[in-house]
Design a protein around this motif. Structure first.
Motif, PDB file in Angstrom:
ATOM      1  N   GLN A   1       0.862  -1.182   0.000  1.00 30.68           N
ATOM      2  CA  GLN A   1       0.000   0.000   0.000  1.00 30.68           C
ATOM      3  C   GLN A   1       0.894   1.225   0.000  1.00 30.68           C
ATOM      4  N   GLY A   2       0.621   2.146  -0.919  1.00 23.74           N
ATOM      5  CA  GLY A   2       1.445   3.341  -0.998  1.00 23.74           C
ATOM      6  C   GLY A   2       0.688   4.512  -1.560  1.00 23.74           C
ATOM      7  N   TRP A   3       1.399   5.605  -1.695  1.00 26.75           N
ATOM      8  CA  TRP A   3       0.801   6.838  -2.192  1.00 26.75           C
ATOM      9  C   TRP A   3       0.537   6.737  -3.688  1.00 26.75           C
ATOM     10  N   LYS A   4      -0.625   7.211  -4.129  1.00 26.49           N
ATOM     11  CA  LYS A   4      -0.934   7.287  -5.554  1.00 26.49           C
ATOM     12  C   LYS A   4       0.026   8.280  -6.204  1.00 26.49           C
ATOM     13  N   ILE A   5       0.353   8.031  -7.451  1.00 23.86           N
ATOM     14  CA  ILE A   5       1.256   8.908  -8.202  1.00 23.86           C
ATOM     15  C   ILE A   5       0.414   9.917  -8.972  1.00 23.86           C
ATOM     16  N   TYR A   6       0.621  11.192  -8.687  1.00 26.14           N
ATOM     17  CA  TYR A   6      -0.094  12.254  -9.387  1.00 26.14           C
ATOM     18  C   TYR A   6       0.850  13.062 -10.277  1.00 26.14           C
ATOM     19  N   SER A   7       2.146  12.917 -10.072  1.00 31.03           N
ATOM     20  CA  SER A   7       3.130  13.703 -10.809  1.00 31.03           C
ATOM     21  C   SER A   7       3.206  13.239 -12.264  1.00 31.03           C
ATOM     22  N   ASN A   8       2.890  14.140 -13.188  1.00 31.75           N
ATOM     23  CA  ASN A   8       3.005  13.800 -14.610  1.00 31.75           C
ATOM     24  C   ASN A   8       4.437  13.458 -14.978  1.00 31.75           C
ATOM     25  N   GLU A   9       5.395  14.106 -14.319  1.00 32.84           N
ATOM     26  CA  GLU A   9       6.810  13.830 -14.597  1.00 32.84           C
ATOM     27  C   GLU A   9       7.133  12.361 -14.307  1.00 32.84           C
ATOM     28  N   LEU A  10       6.629  11.840 -13.194  1.00 36.09           N
ATOM     29  CA  LEU A  10       6.859  10.426 -12.871  1.00 36.09           C
ATOM     30  C   LEU A  10       6.039   9.516 -13.775  1.00 36.09           C
ATOM     31  N   LEU A  11       4.772   9.861 -13.980  1.00 34.02           N
ATOM     32  CA  LEU A  11       3.896   9.008 -14.787  1.00 34.02           C
ATOM     33  C   LEU A  11       4.409   8.859 -16.218  1.00 34.02           C
ATOM     34  N   MET A  12       5.021   9.913 -16.758  1.00 32.26           N
ATOM     35  CA  MET A  12       5.521   9.857 -18.136  1.00 32.26           C
ATOM     36  C   MET A  12       6.715   8.915 -18.261  1.00 32.26           C
ATOM     37  N   GLN A  13       7.358   8.568 -17.151  1.00 34.34           N
ATOM     38  CA  GLN A  13       8.500   7.648 -17.176  1.00 34.34           C
ATOM     39  C   GLN A  13       8.068   6.192 -17.124  1.00 34.34           C
ATOM     40  N   LEU A  14       6.765   5.956 -16.927  1.00 29.39           N
ATOM     41  CA  LEU A  14       6.252   4.599 -16.757  1.00 29.39           C
ATOM     42  C   LEU A  14       5.450   4.153 -17.964  1.00 29.39           C
ATOM     43  N   ASP A  15       5.448   2.873 -18.197  1.00 27.67           N
ATOM     44  CA  ASP A  15       4.579   2.264 -19.192  1.00 27.67           C
ATOM     45  C   ASP A  15       3.595   1.397 -18.414  1.00 27.67           C
ATOM     46  N   LEU A  16       2.420   1.955 -18.121  1.00 34.15           N
ATOM     47  CA  LEU A  16       1.446   1.265 -17.284  1.00 34.15           C
ATOM     48  C   LEU A  16       0.411   0.544 -18.144  1.00 34.15           C
ATOM     49  N   PRO A  17       0.500  -0.775 -18.225  1.00 34.24           N
ATOM     50  CA  PRO A  17      -0.526  -1.521 -18.949  1.00 34.24           C
ATOM     51  C   PRO A  17      -1.864  -1.420 -18.209  1.00 34.24           C
ATOM     52  N   GLU A  18      -2.935  -1.710 -18.903  1.00 36.07           N
ATOM     53  CA  GLU A  18      -4.249  -1.692 -18.281  1.00 36.07           C
ATOM     54  C   GLU A  18      -4.273  -2.684 -17.120  1.00 36.07           C
ATOM     55  N   GLY A  19      -4.861  -2.264 -16.012  1.00 34.06           N
ATOM     56  CA  GLY A  19      -4.942  -3.111 -14.830  1.00 34.06           C
ATOM     57  C   GLY A  19      -3.784  -2.927 -13.869  1.00 34.06           C
ATOM     58  N   GLU A  20      -2.761  -2.190 -14.299  1.00 30.09           N
ATOM     59  CA  GLU A  20      -1.630  -1.927 -13.415  1.00 30.09           C
ATOM     60  C   GLU A  20      -1.665  -0.476 -12.968  1.00 30.09           C
ATOM     61  N   THR A  21      -1.032  -0.235 -11.847  1.00 25.00           N
ATOM     62  CA  THR A  21      -0.912   1.111 -11.324  1.00 25.00           C
ATOM     63  C   THR A  21       0.468   1.272 -10.714  1.00 25.00           C
ATOM     64  N   ALA A  22       0.781   2.475 -10.301  1.00 23.75           N
ATOM     65  CA  ALA A  22       2.067   2.761  -9.678  1.00 23.75           C
ATOM     66  C   ALA A  22       1.813   3.421  -8.336  1.00 23.75           C
ATOM     67  N   ILE A  23       2.673   3.083  -7.378  1.00 28.18           N
ATOM     68  CA  ILE A  23       2.604   3.668  -6.046  1.00 28.18           C
ATOM     69  C   ILE A  23       4.000   4.109  -5.635  1.00 28.18           C
ATOM     70  N   GLU A  24       4.041   4.994  -4.649  1.00 29.09           N
ATOM     71  CA  GLU A  24       5.316   5.460  -4.110  1.00 29.09           C
ATOM     72  C   GLU A  24       5.375   5.094  -2.639  1.00 29.09           C
ATOM     73  N   VAL A  25       6.497   4.539  -2.217  1.00 24.84           N
ATOM     74  CA  VAL A  25       6.692   4.152  -0.814  1.00 24.84           C
ATOM     75  C   VAL A  25       8.121   4.486  -0.408  1.00 24.84           C
ATOM     76  N   PRO A  26       8.347   4.669   0.899  1.00 21.89           N
ATOM     77  CA  PRO A  26       9.742   4.821   1.353  1.00 21.89           C
ATOM     78  C   PRO A  26      10.455   3.477   1.249  1.00 21.89           C
ATOM     79  N   THR A  27      11.720   3.494   0.891  1.00 18.02           N
ATOM     80  CA  THR A  27      12.461   2.239   0.755  1.00 18.02           C
ATOM     81  C   THR A  27      12.537   1.492   2.088  1.00 18.02           C
ATOM     82  N   GLU A  28      12.439   2.211   3.195  1.00 16.87           N
ATOM     83  CA  GLU A  28      12.493   1.582   4.512  1.00 16.87           C
ATOM     84  C   GLU A  28      11.316   0.636   4.754  1.00 16.87           C
TER      85      GLU A  28
END
Length: 135
Positions: free
Chosen positions: A29-56
């Protein structure tokens, strides 16, 4: 799907959380990605999403019997490491009603399910082609 709470990294209002499932996977469970700068670096297929978490957050893997929770390789499902010391993970968005009912998730967070093998591979030294691991 049944979840077993492993741990969270909380600050007021934030709660990235790590769970082990009974399906040989981890639910992160992590933070939703709203940054277009980050989203543009990803290739998100349908059904997948991206989250941000601390490495710890991965330190809680030790509660699942692993010797370490120290990430040594930043490869998929980790897609981006940020300047703030967080990582962006990509994977299938969790939609299992039983699993979701076991979680407390603010509107600005979501979660992904990732095979245990994909996460445990991040903890292994990358020895390279000239230094194979033990047989």
């Amino acid at each position: 799907m049944k979840l077993r709470f492993l741990g969270k990294n909380s600050t007021p209002g934030d709660s990235p959380t790590l769970y082990a499932s009974d399906q040989d996977s981890y639910v992160i469970q992590g933070w939703k990605i709203y940054s277009n700068e980050l989203l543009m670096q990803l290739d998100l297929p349908e059904g997948e999403t991206a989250i941000e978490v601390p490495t710890e957050l991965f330190e809680h893997l030790m509660k699942d019997g692993l010797q370490s929770g120290l990430v040594k390789k930043f490869t998929a499902p980790i897609m981006i490491v940020t300047e703030q010391g967080t990582c962006v993970l990509q994977g299938p968005e969790m939609n299992d009603p039983e699993a979701l009912s076991q979680m407390h998730m603010p509107d600005y967070e979501t979660c992904i399910e990732v095979p245990k093998s994909s996460i445990t591979a991040l903890l292994e030294e990358d020895r390279g082609p000239d230094h194979p691991g033990p047989a």
